[in-house]
Scaffold this motif. Structure first.
Motif, short mmCIF file in Angstrom:
data_model
loop_
_atom_site.label_atom_id
_atom_site.label_comp_id
_atom_site.label_asym_id
_atom_site.label_seq_id
_atom_site.Cartn_x
_atom_site.Cartn_y
_atom_site.Cartn_z
N UNK A 114 0.83 -1.22 0.00
CA UNK A 114 0.00 0.00 0.00
C UNK A 114 0.85 1.26 0.00
N UNK A 115 2.07 1.16 0.48
CA UNK A 115 2.99 2.30 0.53
C UNK A 115 3.28 2.86 -0.86
N UNK A 116 3.02 2.06 -1.90
CA UNK A 116 3.35 2.46 -3.28
C UNK A 116 2.12 2.81 -4.11
N UNK A 117 0.96 2.87 -3.51
CA UNK A 117 -0.24 3.11 -4.30
C UNK A 117 -0.27 4.54 -4.86
N UNK A 130 10.36 5.91 -2.57
CA UNK A 130 9.86 4.62 -2.09
C UNK A 130 10.88 3.92 -1.20
N UNK A 131 12.14 3.93 -1.60
CA UNK A 131 13.16 3.24 -0.80
C UNK A 131 13.23 3.84 0.60
N UNK A 132 13.26 5.17 0.70
CA UNK A 132 13.30 5.84 2.00
C UNK A 132 12.01 5.53 2.79
N UNK A 133 10.88 5.62 2.11
CA UNK A 133 9.59 5.42 2.77
C UNK A 133 9.46 3.99 3.31
N UNK A 134 9.92 3.02 2.54
CA UNK A 134 9.87 1.63 3.00
C UNK A 134 10.78 1.41 4.21
N UNK A 135 11.96 1.98 4.17
CA UNK A 135 12.88 1.86 5.31
C UNK A 135 12.27 2.52 6.55
N UNK A 136 11.65 3.68 6.35
CA UNK A 136 11.03 4.39 7.47
C UNK A 136 9.91 3.55 8.07
#
Length: 181
Positions: A114-117, A130-136
């Motif tokens: 859902x983080x990528x919708x 996305x990479x930063x957001x997923x790590x966060x």
């Protein structure tokens, strides 16, 4: 006046469910990134003090209005006393309102998808890396407890929904019907 505090972990669907609720109720949506994104744009970094003041103005003015109600999305860290205190503060501001609490839960693997919708990325520019957001998201899950224990939420008007296999509109309908919004 009604206040719906819609809370849950990162990318669980708070904003999207809130958007759906605005379609089937007279509630207005105030998702947490409505204050985060402008402050990031203005300051170039996360300025918690400015974000809190911005939110405070919106809450105070909305509570004085004759609007039907407000949905506020929130990431409530149950292991941090100041987050519990913030909920109490909101209750004080909206002391004349009916307050409802809806918690959304879903496993990390679903939230990472859902983080990528498109809707999330369109409404939350700070999540586009996305990479930063997923790590966060992963680190936040490790550092804080963002899902309540059974029986932990002491409020009468409370519902916990595992929305892993529910659409945002199905989840919104459950909340609307549960609280007769």
């Amino acid at each position: 006046m009604k206040l719906l505090i819609l809370f849950g972990d990162a990318a669980v669907g708070k904003m999207t469910v809130g958007q759906e609720l605005t379609k089937i109720t007279d509630l207005r949506l105030f998702h947490n990134h409505m204050t985060i994104e402008p402050i990031l744009d203005i300051f170039g970094y996360f300025n918690g003090s400015a974000i809190r003041k911005f939110r405070e103005i919106v809450f105070e003015e909305f509570a004085k209005s004759d609007a039907y109600g407000l949905i506020f999305t929130y990431m409530w860290a149950f292991d941090i006393q100041s987050d519990w205190d913030y909920i109490e503060h909101l209750k004080e501001i909206f002391k004349d309102a009916d307050i409802y609490y809806a918690e959304l839960v879903a496993p990390q693997e679903i939230r990472l998808k859902r983080n990528k919708t498109e809707n999330r990325l369109n409404n939350k520019p700070s999540k586009r890396d996305i990479e930063f957001s997923e790590k966060w998201l992963i680190n936040t899950d490790k550092e804080h407890r963002l899902v309540s224990f059974d029986g932990e939420i002491p409020f009468e008007n409370y519902i916990k929904i595992d929305n892993s296999n529910l659409s945002p509109s199905e989840t919104a309908k459950i909340i609307k019907e549960r609280f007769n919004l």
